[in-house]
Design an enzyme around this catalytic site. Structure first.
Site, PDB file in Angstrom:
ATOM      1  CG  ASP A 129     -20.935  -3.424  -1.901  1.00 29.62           C
ATOM      2  OD1 ASP A 129     -21.605  -2.642  -2.607  1.00 29.62           O
ATOM      3  OD2 ASP A 129     -20.114  -3.017  -1.047  1.00 29.62           O
ATOM      4  CB  SER A 130     -26.322  -2.841  -4.255  1.00 28.63           C
ATOM      5  OG  SER A 130     -26.036  -3.360  -5.538  1.00 28.63           O
ATOM      6  CD  GLU A 151     -18.490   1.665  -1.500  1.00 31.40           C
ATOM      7  OE1 GLU A 151     -18.448   2.226  -0.383  1.00 31.40           O
ATOM      8  OE2 GLU A 151     -19.477   1.000  -1.885  1.00 31.40           O
ATOM      9  CG  ASP A 164     -19.016  -3.316  -5.644  1.00 31.41           C
ATOM     10  OD1 ASP A 164     -18.127  -2.559  -6.074  1.00 31.41           O
ATOM     11  OD2 ASP A 164     -20.176  -2.947  -5.395  1.00 31.41           O
ATOM     12  CD  GLU A 172     -24.140   5.383  -4.754  1.00 32.93           C
ATOM     13  OE1 GLU A 172     -23.203   4.570  -4.883  1.00 32.93           O
ATOM     14  OE2 GLU A 172     -25.203   5.112  -4.177  1.00 32.93           O
ATOM     15  CE  LYS A 214     -18.906  -0.247  -7.881  1.00 31.26           C
ATOM     16  NZ  LYS A 214     -19.027   0.121  -6.447  1.00 31.26           N
TER      17      LYS A 214
HETATM   18  O1  KIV Z   1     -23.136  -1.889  -5.184  1.00 23.46           O
HETATM   19  C1  KIV Z   1     -23.640  -1.254  -6.120  1.00 23.46           C
HETATM   20  O2  KIV Z   1     -24.691  -1.606  -6.677  1.00 23.46           O
HETATM   21  C2  KIV Z   1     -22.953  -0.045  -6.551  1.00 23.46           C
HETATM   22  C3  KIV Z   1     -23.692   0.852  -7.495  1.00 23.46           C
HETATM   23  C4  KIV Z   1     -24.728   1.594  -6.758  1.00 23.46           C
HETATM   24  C5  KIV Z   1     -22.778   1.744  -8.245  1.00 23.46           C
HETATM   25  O3  KIV Z   1     -21.872   0.215  -6.133  1.00 23.46           O
END
Ligand code: KIV
Length: 282
Positions: A44-45, A115, A83, A182, A113
């Site tokens: 989600d970056s 968090e 994500d 992280e 994924k």
């Molecule tokens: O969203 C992302 O790119 C991430 C990485 C920094 C692990 O979660």
């Protein structure tokens, strides 16, 4: 997809290092896949590096799905992990399951994924029970940036370190097949890696994790901000792109581009006839 949640676990068991990079589009994913990357994370970056938001919080399910679909089309061998965006899994187990199901069904990704630690284990359990492989994410969790008060290394103090270890164990017990760590001190990441049977994938968590992940714009220097301590810049693609954009602008303005070799031709008699015909009308 030759790489799977299971093959990543097997790589740890054999003592191999897992390689993962973020990607958000077809072409970049295809390049990474052709180089033999184990896993591609549609992080989600993308909110920061692709969409220009100042955090990951505004990213929506539809945006994740749009980008994850493109990445999946680019990957033959890499495991694609998508994500779960902010508020797509926090409200209830049912919503989390519905949204994880959408990510898997609509994109073809091989895993999701999310968090957070013990507080989200019911979600991880429900997804795992529904055959959705889940990667956890602990330490600096960007979706909690407002609560964490900024981008800081996590787990330096004993009580915070104990919480991180118990969260990692809880995620493993709930069925997570791997955990991203992280911005965690290297010694703590090494300890967690040694305790868990599932692989840890570090970003700013030292060399003893079972694998590494970076945001590709950071490692290629496409991101223009200050260098983050944990990022190694493998090359300066940003400067190369800017030089190319400047040359294109200069050459287009001066008439140097397009040259002969970039130009299509037609039969001279046809163009002469057309020129005579249309010039005669003036
Ligand atoms: O969203 C992302 O790119 C991430 C990485 C920094 C692990 O979660």
């Amino acid at each position: 997809m030759n790489n799977t949640a299971i093959s990543l676990r097997e790589k740890k068991a054999k003592g191999g290092k897992i390689t993962m990079l973020t990607a958000y589009d077809y072409s970049t994913a295809k390049l990474m896949d052709s180089c033999g990357i184990d896993a591609v994370l549609v992080g989600d970056s993308l909110g920061n590096v692709m969409l220009g938001y100042d955090s990951t919080l505004p990213v929506t399910m539809d945006e994740m799905i749009h980008h994850a679909k493109a990445v999946v089309r680019g990957c033959e061998n890499a495991l694609v992990v998508a994500d779960m965006p902010f508020m797509s899994y926090q409200v209830s187990v049912q919503e989390a399951l519905t949204n994880a199901g959408r990510l898997m069904k609509e994109t073809g990704a091989g895993a999701v994924k999310l968090e957070g630690g013990a507080e989200f284990c019911p979600q991880v359990e429900a997804m795992t029970a529904a055959s959705i492989p889940v990667m956890g994410h602990l330490g600096l969790t960007p979706q909690s940036i407002r609560a964490l008060g900024g981008f800081k290394v996590q787990g330096k103090e004993k009580d915070k370190a104990v919480k991180l270890i118990s969260d990692a164990l809880a995620l493993e017990k709930a069925g997570a097949f791997s955990i991203v760590l992280e911005c965690v001190p290297a010694e703590l990441a090494a300890l967690i890696t040694g305790i868990l049977t599932i692989p840890t994938i570090g970003i700013g968590a030292g060399k003893d994790c079972d694998g590494q992940v970076l945001v590709y714009q950071d490692m290629l220097t496409v991101s223009q901000g200050a260098k983050l301590k944990f990022v190694k810049r493998y090359c300066d693609v940003g400067s190369m792109m800017k030089n190319a954009f400047r040359s294109y602008i200069e050459e287009t303005e001066s008439g140097l581009f397009p040259a002969e070799e970039h130009t299509f031709k037609m039969d001279e008699t046809v163009i002469s006839e057309l020129t005579r015909q249309y010039k005669a009308r003036d």
